[in-house]
Design an enzyme around this catalytic site. Sequence first.
Site, PDB file in Angstrom:
ATOM      1  N   THR A  94     -17.843  89.885 -41.076  1.00 43.03           N
ATOM      2  CA  THR A  94     -17.922  90.240 -42.492  1.00 43.03           C
ATOM      3  C   THR A  94     -19.297  90.814 -42.784  1.00 43.03           C
ATOM      4  O   THR A  94     -20.309  90.309 -42.282  1.00 43.03           O
ATOM      5  CB  THR A  94     -17.635  89.018 -43.397  1.00 43.03           C
ATOM      6  OG1 THR A  94     -17.703  89.417 -44.764  1.00 43.03           O
ATOM      7  CG2 THR A  94     -18.610  87.877 -43.152  1.00 43.03           C
ATOM      8  N   HIS A 119     -17.761  73.009 -35.549  1.00 45.06           N
ATOM      9  CA  HIS A 119     -18.492  72.140 -34.620  1.00 45.06           C
ATOM     10  C   HIS A 119     -17.565  71.244 -33.815  1.00 45.06           C
ATOM     11  O   HIS A 119     -17.988  70.611 -32.839  1.00 45.06           O
ATOM     12  CB  HIS A 119     -19.477  71.282 -35.422  1.00 45.06           C
ATOM     13  CG  HIS A 119     -20.687  70.850 -34.633  1.00 45.06           C
ATOM     14  ND1 HIS A 119     -20.819  71.075 -33.283  1.00 45.06           N
ATOM     15  CD2 HIS A 119     -21.821  70.196 -35.017  1.00 45.06           C
ATOM     16  CE1 HIS A 119     -21.968  70.585 -32.862  1.00 45.06           C
ATOM     17  NE2 HIS A 119     -22.592  70.043 -33.901  1.00 45.06           N
TER      18      HIS A 119
END
Length: 418
Positions: free
Chosen positions: A336, A389
């Site tokens: 993006t 994560h």
Amino acid sequence: MADIKVPELAESISEGTIANWLKNIGDYVNQGDYLVELETDKVNIEIISDFSGKITEQKFAEGDTVRVGETIAVVDESEENKPATVNEPQEKVISQKPVDDVGKLNPVTEKLEKQEDGNQRPIASPAARKLAREKGFNLNDVPTNDPLGRIRKQDVSSFQPESMNSNSISKVEKSSEKVNSTEASKPIIYERMSRRRQTIAKRLVEVQQTAAMLTTFNEIDMTAVMDLRKRRKDKFFDENEVRLGFMSFFTKAVVAALKKFPHINAEIQGDELLIKKFYDIGIAVAAAEGLVVPVVRDADRKSFAEIEMDIMELAEKARTNKLALNDLQGGTFTITNGGVFGSLLSTPILNGPQVGILGMHKIQLRPVAIDKERMENRPMMYVALSYDHRIVDGKGAVSFLSKIKELLEDPENLLLEG
């Protein structure tokens, strides 16, 4: 009579919102003619008529939600409705008050006559209803000169709320009762969220609730890429008829880095990791109704020119609302670029179920230490990698971003990596 139903759209789409009726009650349609534009979570779809005949009923207005399999319109296939009455004005159909062989009014007239009793909602065209919703008007308060009491778009456009009597309270005024007395007199506009915006909001919240999302940052000296573009842009355009932009460099760098760190090109399915050995890169595009992420397929197998052409075509489809579902499905990683709007730094949100998204930002001249003695103004860009994560450790994320920095600061390496 034949029913026009909402067809199967896609596996993940079960409903949509009627964005625009392309034909009105009383219009004649041929089999295959576009009948209505349907807004879904991802793209707008035009539904065609499976029958030829005159539209006698529209069961839903613009803005209504419809599900797959629901009947949205009725078409009269009778011989008398063939081309001689194509596009006959609706008022004429109504005023004639045709009857069938048992003396009952036809469905159009019967429906309108019932509405004239005041027991049902006002008679109004779909366009009028849509405009009234946007302006926050109650259709019961809108006057019309139509002899049958039908409210048209121009009636809503010319309606002045000040002309309402004390018993006619608009939607905005009713809503304002909920705020405190200090705010009650201040101007407020209530705007209905589009289906796409509702879906974007829902999915972004879902990602933040289900993923252990972190963001790591780095900065890239764009001098080498900008110099290379400056030297090659004219020849590149002459040979490929497309401009050499930054996105192809970043796409190539991302693909090379994903090959080094495959867990960032993965997703979680239950208690297993699905590591993808293909590279379909989503490119976020700001469209009129919200952000969409069309996908550049097999980016690892494409040249710079092919990537630039794909991005250009997908961006044009997004701007003209022509993206197909296939254009949006199946990406493995997303890029993006908030820099085109002036963003200096941000933390992009994951495009689930992907586990990584790269945020590009504005290129800005900043003083950079070349060595202990020298400082230079260099075109610098902050980049951000948001990652899940649960799959990706900090070391892998930082190393992934460092690899992208390394490749872009020496862009000739992209040819070797490719």
